[in-house]
Design a protein around this motif. Structure first.
Motif, PDB file in Angstrom:
ATOM      1  N   GLY A  72       0.813  -1.203   0.000  1.00 56.91           N
ATOM      2  CA  GLY A  72       0.000   0.000   0.000  1.00 56.91           C
ATOM      3  C   GLY A  72       0.845   1.251   0.000  1.00 56.91           C
ATOM      4  N   GLY A  73       0.167   2.375  -0.123  1.00 56.92           N
ATOM      5  CA  GLY A  73       0.839   3.657  -0.088  1.00 56.92           C
ATOM      6  C   GLY A  73       1.151   4.083   1.326  1.00 56.92           C
ATOM      7  N   ALA A  74       1.766   5.264   1.435  1.00 55.59           N
ATOM      8  CA  ALA A  74       2.201   5.746   2.750  1.00 55.59           C
ATOM      9  C   ALA A  74       1.034   5.876   3.721  1.00 55.59           C
ATOM     10  CB  ALA A  74       2.918   7.091   2.587  1.00 55.59           C
ATOM     11  N   ARG A  75      -0.128   6.319   3.225  1.00 55.76           N
ATOM     12  CA  ARG A  75      -1.273   6.499   4.124  1.00 55.76           C
ATOM     13  C   ARG A  75      -1.735   5.167   4.701  1.00 55.76           C
ATOM     14  NH1 ARG A  75      -6.321   9.963   2.092  1.00 55.76           N
ATOM     15  NH2 ARG A  75      -4.679  11.538   2.278  1.00 55.76           N
ATOM     16  N   GLU A  76      -1.863   4.145   3.830  1.00 59.49           N
ATOM     17  CA  GLU A  76      -2.320   2.846   4.307  1.00 59.49           C
ATOM     18  C   GLU A  76      -1.298   2.204   5.235  1.00 59.49           C
ATOM     19  OE1 GLU A  76      -4.133  -1.343   2.539  1.00 59.49           O
ATOM     20  OE2 GLU A  76      -3.226   0.119   1.187  1.00 59.49           O
ATOM     21  N   LEU A  77      -0.008   2.307   4.877  1.00 57.23           N
ATOM     22  CA  LEU A  77       1.031   1.747   5.731  1.00 57.23           C
ATOM     23  C   LEU A  77       1.040   2.410   7.103  1.00 57.23           C
ATOM     24  CD1 LEU A  77       3.880   1.531   3.073  1.00 57.23           C
ATOM     25  CD2 LEU A  77       2.776  -0.425   4.180  1.00 57.23           C
ATOM     26  N   THR A  78       0.875   3.712   7.123  1.00 53.50           N
ATOM     27  CA  THR A  78       0.851   4.432   8.397  1.00 53.50           C
ATOM     28  C   THR A  78      -0.346   4.016   9.243  1.00 53.50           C
ATOM     29  OG1 THR A  78       1.992   6.337   7.424  1.00 53.50           O
ATOM     30  CG2 THR A  78       0.767   6.714   9.463  1.00 53.50           C
ATOM     31  N   ARG A  79      -1.486   3.864   8.587  1.00 50.63           N
ATOM     32  CA  ARG A  79      -2.711   3.511   9.327  1.00 50.63           C
ATOM     33  C   ARG A  79      -2.591   2.130   9.963  1.00 50.63           C
ATOM     34  NH1 ARG A  79      -8.077   1.663   7.960  1.00 50.63           N
ATOM     35  NH2 ARG A  79      -7.460   1.334   5.798  1.00 50.63           N
ATOM     36  N   HIS A  80      -2.090   1.152   9.193  1.00 52.19           N
ATOM     37  CA  HIS A  80      -2.064  -0.225   9.687  1.00 52.19           C
ATOM     38  C   HIS A  80      -0.825  -0.555  10.503  1.00 52.19           C
ATOM     39  CE1 HIS A  80      -5.674  -1.702   7.692  1.00 52.19           C
ATOM     40  NE2 HIS A  80      -5.327  -0.991   6.641  1.00 52.19           N
ATOM     41  N   ASN A  81       0.276   0.133  10.261  1.00 50.26           N
ATOM     42  CA  ASN A  81       1.517  -0.205  10.956  1.00 50.26           C
ATOM     43  C   ASN A  81       1.859   0.736  12.095  1.00 50.26           C
ATOM     44  OD1 ASN A  81       1.867  -2.318   9.157  1.00 50.26           O
ATOM     45  ND2 ASN A  81       3.246  -1.172   7.816  1.00 50.26           N
ATOM     46  N   THR A  82       1.365   1.965  12.045  1.00 47.70           N
ATOM     47  CA  THR A  82       1.732   2.948  13.062  1.00 47.70           C
ATOM     48  C   THR A  82       0.540   3.338  13.937  1.00 47.70           C
ATOM     49  OG1 THR A  82       3.355   3.847  11.497  1.00 47.70           O
ATOM     50  CG2 THR A  82       2.893   5.140  13.456  1.00 47.70           C
ATOM     51  N   VAL A  83      -0.537   3.798  13.313  1.00 43.40           N
ATOM     52  CA  VAL A  83      -1.726   4.182  14.088  1.00 43.40           C
ATOM     53  C   VAL A  83      -2.245   2.992  14.896  1.00 43.40           C
ATOM     54  CG1 VAL A  83      -4.097   5.009  13.937  1.00 43.40           C
ATOM     55  CG2 VAL A  83      -2.324   6.013  12.474  1.00 43.40           C
ATOM     56  N   ALA A  84      -2.235   1.801  14.282  1.00 45.69           N
ATOM     57  CA  ALA A  84      -2.713   0.614  14.981  1.00 45.69           C
ATOM     58  C   ALA A  84      -1.894   0.342  16.238  1.00 45.69           C
ATOM     59  CB  ALA A  84      -2.655  -0.590  14.044  1.00 45.69           C
ATOM     60  N   VAL A  85      -0.577   0.527  16.148  1.00 47.45           N
ATOM     61  CA  VAL A  85       0.277   0.293  17.310  1.00 47.45           C
ATOM     62  C   VAL A  85       0.067   1.372  18.368  1.00 47.45           C
ATOM     63  CG1 VAL A  85       2.678   0.142  18.078  1.00 47.45           C
ATOM     64  CG2 VAL A  85       1.966  -1.000  15.976  1.00 47.45           C
ATOM     65  N   ALA A  86      -0.184   2.590  17.931  1.00 48.69           N
ATOM     66  CA  ALA A  86      -0.514   3.655  18.889  1.00 48.69           C
ATOM     67  C   ALA A  86      -1.777   3.289  19.671  1.00 48.69           C
ATOM     68  CB  ALA A  86      -0.712   4.972  18.148  1.00 48.69           C
ATOM     69  N   THR A  87      -2.743   2.683  18.994  1.00 49.40           N
ATOM     70  CA  THR A  87      -3.971   2.246  19.662  1.00 49.40           C
ATOM     71  C   THR A  87      -3.675   1.191  20.719  1.00 49.40           C
ATOM     72  OG1 THR A  87      -5.315   2.722  17.710  1.00 49.40           O
ATOM     73  CG2 THR A  87      -6.222   1.154  19.295  1.00 49.40           C
ATOM     74  N   VAL A  88      -2.814   0.224  20.366  1.00 47.48           N
ATOM     75  CA  VAL A  88      -2.460  -0.832  21.318  1.00 47.48           C
ATOM     76  C   VAL A  88      -1.756  -0.241  22.538  1.00 47.48           C
ATOM     77  CG1 VAL A  88      -1.046  -2.888  21.674  1.00 47.48           C
ATOM     78  CG2 VAL A  88      -2.320  -2.612  19.546  1.00 47.48           C
TER      79      VAL A  88
END
Length: 319
Positions: A72-88
């Motif tokens: 995916g692009g930067a937005r999708e990668l950020t959402r699934h790899n970074t934002v998701a971890v921030a949630t955890v």
């Protein structure tokens, strides 16, 4: 020990789940987006508050996060790899469960390295693409969270279940097509990169060990040995029993005993097919795995030939 596994249906997560289920001392709960998860929850869109309520109800001692995406692009990668971890991380901070976090990182966080060198955990990360950036940001969130946490930086996983879109998966698929159609000669480009391949089952053992340990910070998980992709192709060809010639168009002159691409006698498909690594790590990557040995008591057990044989076995089933 009650363990919450996030991303149990992914490539790594499936093997981690199998490893944990084999431990009679582990009570496993799987959280994910699929229907077969024990609890359905999307980390990329779910709120920390909702996850906190679930943590307080289940009260795990360990949370293992194998979720993420490589495409995916930067937005999708950020959402699934970074934002998701921030949630955890935020949910664990709010929760009263006090769980330990085992986060799955990746070697792409380091970026390119000097050929011949082994990358240790104290190397300054310089990711060469959006995937590595998104995973590095997740690691920094974990390390700065104040939680009891460890990040396993997994280098290039291989073995059964290897996605067809990965470099090794594409190589196996090309060999399968060649054998199915009777092509006796293939052209291939992009095999000069060298990567540290580690079997996915060894990765699962490392995750299990990390969940039981008190180790914190970053720990590399790899074989400790860089392998040129063209050499991996040669092994694939041998275990597949492919008797044709393989020509690497951007490598040394002359045939090699393994490639990927189009039959040489097909003028409509004369152009080479390159399969570059999209990880932004340049031509070389090799892990220094001494920390995993010293802090987790972990060493890789499965050699690359066995991993490649298992990749081929799955590809051959499609013939």
């Amino acid at each position: 020990m009650r363990v919450l596994l996030i991303g149990a249906n992914g490539y790594l997560g499936r093997f981690v789940a199998d490893r944990l289920l084999a431990d009679p001392a582990v009570q496993l709960t799987a959280l994910g987006r699929g229907d077969d998860a024990d609890v359905r929850f999307d980390l990329a869109s779910g709120s920390p508050g909702a996850l906190t309520r679930f943590l307080d109800a289940v009260h795990p001692g360990v949370v293992i996060n194998c979720a993420g995406t490589i495409r995916g692009g930067a937005r999708e990668l950020t959402r699934h790899n970074t934002v998701a971890v921030a949630t955890v991380c935020e949910a664990l901070r709010r929760s009263g469960c006090g769980a330990r976090l085992v986060q799955i990182g990746c070697g792409a966080e380091y970026g390119p390295s000097q050929p011949g060198s082994s990358t240790a955990e104290d190397a300054v990360p310089r990711p060469g693409g959006p995937y590595g950036v998104s995973k590095l940001a997740a690691t920094e969130l974990v390390l700065g969270s104040g939680l009891d946490a460890v990040v396993l930086r997994v280098f290039s996983p291989a073995g059964p279940g290897t996605p067809a879109g990965s470099p090794l998966g594409r190589l196996a698929e090309a060999l399968r097509r060649a054998m199915q159609s009777g092509d006796g000669e293939l052209k291939l480009g992009g095999l000069g990169v060298q990567r540290d391949f580690v079997d996915v089952r060894d990765v699962a053992r490392a995750v299990h060990a990390a969940s039981l340990s008190a180790a914190q910070g970053v720990i590399n998980i790899g074989s400790g040995r860089a392998v040129r992709l063209r050499d991996a192709v040669a092994v694939l060809a041998r275990v597949a029993g492919y008797g044709g010639n393989l020509h690497e168009l951007d490598g040394p002159p002359g045939p090699m005993r393994s490639p990927i691409g189009h039959p040489r006698n097909d003028p409509e498909h004369a152009a080479p097919v390159a399969y570059p690594y999209p990880d932004g790590c340049g031509s070389w990557q090799q892990a220094d795995v001494r920390t995993a040995r010293d802090r987790l008591g972990w060493r890789p057990r499965i050699n690359l030939e066995e991993s490649l044989a298992d990749i081929w076995m799955e590809a051959a089933c499609r013939i």
